[in-house]
Design an enzyme around this catalytic site. Sequence first.
Site, PDB file in Angstrom:
ATOM      1  N   GLU A 110      -1.984  -7.233   7.285  1.00 40.27           N
ATOM      2  CA  GLU A 110      -0.521  -7.180   7.750  1.00 40.27           C
ATOM      3  C   GLU A 110      -0.470  -7.945   9.062  1.00 40.27           C
ATOM      4  O   GLU A 110      -1.554  -8.418   9.541  1.00 40.27           O
ATOM      5  CB  GLU A 110      -0.348  -5.527   8.172  1.00 40.27           C
ATOM      6  CG  GLU A 110       1.167  -5.277   8.731  1.00 40.27           C
ATOM      7  CD  GLU A 110       2.296  -5.771   7.854  1.00 40.27           C
ATOM      8  OE1 GLU A 110       2.222  -6.945   7.520  1.00 40.27           O
ATOM      9  OE2 GLU A 110       2.907  -4.867   7.325  1.00 40.27           O
ATOM     10  N   HIS A 127       0.834  -1.109  -0.005  1.00 42.42           N
ATOM     11  CA  HIS A 127      -0.047   0.006   0.007  1.00 42.42           C
ATOM     12  C   HIS A 127       0.904   1.212  -0.161  1.00 42.42           C
ATOM     13  O   HIS A 127       2.090   1.428   0.265  1.00 42.42           O
ATOM     14  CB  HIS A 127      -0.763   0.059   1.281  1.00 42.42           C
ATOM     15  CG  HIS A 127      -0.063   0.020   2.468  1.00 42.42           C
ATOM     16  ND1 HIS A 127       0.559   1.133   3.203  1.00 42.42           N
ATOM     17  CD2 HIS A 127       0.337  -1.071   3.367  1.00 42.42           C
ATOM     18  CE1 HIS A 127       1.001   0.999   4.253  1.00 42.42           C
ATOM     19  NE2 HIS A 127       0.986  -0.416   4.506  1.00 42.42           N
TER      20      HIS A 127
END
Length: 218
Positions: A91, A18
């Site tokens: 994550e 990201h």
Amino acid sequence: MAYIQGKITVTKIILVRHGQTEWNAQKRFYGWTDIGLSAKGGKQARLLAENFPERQVDLIYSSDLTRASDTAAYIGKQFSCEVRTDRQLREINFGKWEGLLYDEILAKWPEEMRVFLSRPDMLKIPDGETFSQVQKRAVARISEIADANAGKNIVAVTHGAFINVLLAASLRIPLRHLWSLQQENTSVNILYYREGSWQVELVNGTAHLGIDEMANTH
């Protein structure tokens, strides 16, 4: 489409980290905390989408966290492709370390931080995940996605540690050497998947970010 080599179908997986967030810039530890893109992160995502290293994208998957799904949305718009969010692409969960700076963690958990830096394979984050757990999650889910979409070009927008543990598994790098791998914001990693095995073509590609820098020098 990805290609068919002999009678073996080869699937291309493009892993993308990201764009930058304010917490990235502040160097805060965070995994499952939902932080959006900063202005710089949005610009990085736009540059990536406009200069994507693949001409065709068949499917886009994304972590369900905003910083990943917003990055994926830029790519989806560029290729007129729907983004499928997936919680399994998140994550690592940093548990009690979420939102803390390095010095704050070091002051309270000095031994754990030493292990984090020197032996990440042995680390158990307080109330969080281990890197081994994240690796099992990453390998299992990306393999499932590849098996379900054989022969296609698939983008998965996710997070730094998630990508690194998957690369470590693909390259047969022990998790104790995890920090030998680096992931910049909006970096691109290209893998080929065939019959349960992986081949790595590109790691931490950031050529798209240099395009803007070159434009500003002319």
